[in-house]
Design a protein around this motif. Structure first.
Motif, PDB file in Angstrom:
ATOM      1  N   TRP A   1      20.326 102.629  85.860  1.00  0.00           N
ATOM      2  CA  TRP A   1      19.444 102.901  87.001  1.00  0.00           C
ATOM      3  C   TRP A   1      17.989 102.590  86.695  1.00  0.00           C
ATOM      4  O   TRP A   1      17.152 102.652  87.596  1.00  0.00           O
ATOM      5  N   GLU A   2      17.672 102.274  85.449  1.00  0.00           N
ATOM      6  CA  GLU A   2      16.270 102.021  85.111  1.00  0.00           C
ATOM      7  C   GLU A   2      15.666 100.922  85.970  1.00  0.00           C
ATOM      8  O   GLU A   2      14.483 100.954  86.286  1.00  0.00           O
ATOM      9  N   GLN A   3      16.482  99.953  86.361  1.00  0.00           N
ATOM     10  CA  GLN A   3      15.997  98.859  87.194  1.00  0.00           C
ATOM     11  C   GLN A   3      15.440  99.351  88.534  1.00  0.00           C
ATOM     12  O   GLN A   3      14.617  98.687  89.146  1.00  0.00           O
ATOM     13  N   TYR A   4      15.870 100.503  88.975  1.00  0.00           N
ATOM     14  CA  TYR A   4      15.417 101.060  90.256  1.00  0.00           C
ATOM     15  C   TYR A   4      14.259 102.048  90.087  1.00  0.00           C
ATOM     16  O   TYR A   4      13.684 102.492  91.070  1.00  0.00           O
ATOM     17  N   HIS A   5      13.955 102.403  88.857  1.00  0.00           N
ATOM     18  CA  HIS A   5      12.962 103.444  88.604  1.00  0.00           C
ATOM     19  C   HIS A   5      11.552 102.880  88.446  1.00  0.00           C
ATOM     20  O   HIS A   5      10.892 103.073  87.429  1.00  0.00           O
ATOM     21  N   SER A   6      11.084 102.245  89.488  1.00  0.00           N
ATOM     22  CA  SER A   6       9.684 101.813  89.528  1.00  0.00           C
ATOM     23  C   SER A   6       8.849 103.005  89.987  1.00  0.00           C
ATOM     24  O   SER A   6       9.379 103.932  90.622  1.00  0.00           O
ATOM     25  N   PRO A   7       7.557 103.005  89.677  1.00  0.00           N
ATOM     26  CA  PRO A   7       6.728 104.123  90.141  1.00  0.00           C
ATOM     27  C   PRO A   7       6.836 104.351  91.649  1.00  0.00           C
ATOM     28  O   PRO A   7       6.979 105.495  92.101  1.00  0.00           O
ATOM     29  N   ARG A   8       6.798 103.287  92.417  1.00  0.00           N
ATOM     30  CA  ARG A   8       6.877 103.413  93.880  1.00  0.00           C
ATOM     31  C   ARG A   8       8.195 104.047  94.311  1.00  0.00           C
ATOM     32  O   ARG A   8       8.216 104.971  95.131  1.00  0.00           O
ATOM     33  N   ASN A   9       9.303 103.567  93.778  1.00  0.00           N
ATOM     34  CA  ASN A   9      10.613 104.102  94.159  1.00  0.00           C
ATOM     35  C   ASN A   9      10.750 105.570  93.781  1.00  0.00           C
ATOM     36  O   ASN A   9      11.294 106.368  94.552  1.00  0.00           O
ATOM     37  N   LEU A  10      10.281 105.918  92.598  1.00  0.00           N
ATOM     38  CA  LEU A  10      10.363 107.310  92.170  1.00  0.00           C
ATOM     39  C   LEU A  10       9.488 108.210  93.030  1.00  0.00           C
ATOM     40  O   LEU A  10       9.886 109.322  93.387  1.00  0.00           O
ATOM     41  N   LEU A  11       8.298 107.726  93.370  1.00  0.00           N
ATOM     42  CA  LEU A  11       7.415 108.510  94.239  1.00  0.00           C
ATOM     43  C   LEU A  11       8.055 108.735  95.603  1.00  0.00           C
ATOM     44  O   LEU A  11       8.071 109.862  96.117  1.00  0.00           O
ATOM     45  N   LEU A  12       8.594 107.685  96.194  1.00  0.00           N
ATOM     46  CA  LEU A  12       9.217 107.828  97.508  1.00  0.00           C
ATOM     47  C   LEU A  12      10.433 108.748  97.457  1.00  0.00           C
ATOM     48  O   LEU A  12      10.656 109.543  98.387  1.00  0.00           O
ATOM     49  N   ALA A  13      11.205 108.662  96.377  1.00  0.00           N
ATOM     50  CA  ALA A  13      12.345 109.563  96.224  1.00  0.00           C
ATOM     51  C   ALA A  13      11.868 111.012  96.110  1.00  0.00           C
ATOM     52  O   ALA A  13      12.457 111.918  96.711  1.00  0.00           O
ATOM     53  N   MET A  14      10.787 111.229  95.371  1.00  0.00           N
ATOM     54  CA  MET A  14      10.247 112.575  95.216  1.00  0.00           C
ATOM     55  C   MET A  14       9.735 113.110  96.555  1.00  0.00           C
ATOM     56  O   MET A  14       9.980 114.274  96.893  1.00  0.00           O
ATOM     57  N   VAL A  15       9.065 112.267  97.324  1.00  0.00           N
ATOM     58  CA  VAL A  15       8.574 112.688  98.639  1.00  0.00           C
ATOM     59  C   VAL A  15       9.752 113.087  99.540  1.00  0.00           C
ATOM     60  O   VAL A  15       9.681 114.080 100.270  1.00  0.00           O
ATOM     61  N   GLY A  16      10.843 112.336  99.450  1.00  0.00           N
ATOM     62  CA  GLY A  16      12.042 112.701 100.211  1.00  0.00           C
ATOM     63  C   GLY A  16      12.558 114.070  99.815  1.00  0.00           C
ATOM     64  O   GLY A  16      12.956 114.873 100.666  1.00  0.00           O
ATOM     65  N   GLU A  17      12.539 114.341  98.510  1.00  0.00           N
ATOM     66  CA  GLU A  17      12.992 115.649  98.031  1.00  0.00           C
ATOM     67  C   GLU A  17      12.037 116.764  98.457  1.00  0.00           C
ATOM     68  O   GLU A  17      12.479 117.879  98.753  1.00  0.00           O
TER      69      GLU A  17
END
Length: 120
Positions: free
Chosen positions: A33-49
Motif C-alpha cells: 500500500w505504500e504506493q498509495y500513501h502520498s501526503p495528499r492521499n493520507l491527508l484526505l483519508a484522515m479528513v474522511g475519518e
C-alpha cells in the motif's frame, strides 16, 4: 491465524508514536500500500475519518466528560474512529518526515509562551 497472533501481541501493550509508526509502515509494506500513501492521499483519508468521528457527536448536544450516558458500544465505536484519525496522522507525519512527538512537544512549549499561565 497470523493476523490474530499479531493482534494478541498488540493488545494490552502501551505503544509509543515511534512503535505505532513502525507497525503502520510494516502493515502498508505487507499489503503493498505504500504506493498509495502520498501526503495528499493520507491527508484526505484522515479528513474522511474526522468526518466519521464528527458523525458520532452530531445531534448529541453537549457531551459530559467521560461520556457517562453513552452505551459501551458507542464508546467502542468512538475509540475506533479516534484510532483511525490517530493512525492516519502518524502515517502522514512519517511520510512527510516529521517527528510527531518532537513537533508536538515543541508546540506545547510554544503555546505555553504564547498563552502564559495566570499563576505564573
Amino acid at each position: 491465524m497470523e493476523g490474530e497472533e499479531k493482534m494478541e501481541t498488540l493488545e494490552k501493550k502501551d505503544l509509543g508514536l515511534k512503535e505505532l509508526s513502525k507497525k503502520l509502515q510494516e502493515f502498508a509494506e505487507e499489503r503493498d500500500w505504500e504506493q498509495y500513501h502520498s501526503p495528499r492521499n493520507l491527508l484526505l483519508a484522515m479528513v474522511g475519518e474526522v468526518g466519521e468521528l464528527s458523525e458520532i457527536f452530531m445531534w448529541r448536544g453537549e457531551v459530559a466528560k467521560g461520556l457517562p450516558n453513552w452505551k459501551e458500544s458507542d464508546k467502542q465505536h468512538l475509540g475506533e474512529e479516534l484510532s483511525d484519525v490517530l493512525l492516519y496522522l502518524i502515517r502522514l507525519a512519517d511520510i512527510c518526515g516529521i517527528d510527531l512527538a518532537d513537533a508536538a512537544t515543541k508546540k506545547i512549549v510554544k503555546n505555553a509562551i504564547k498563552y502564559p499561565s495566570k499563576t505564573a
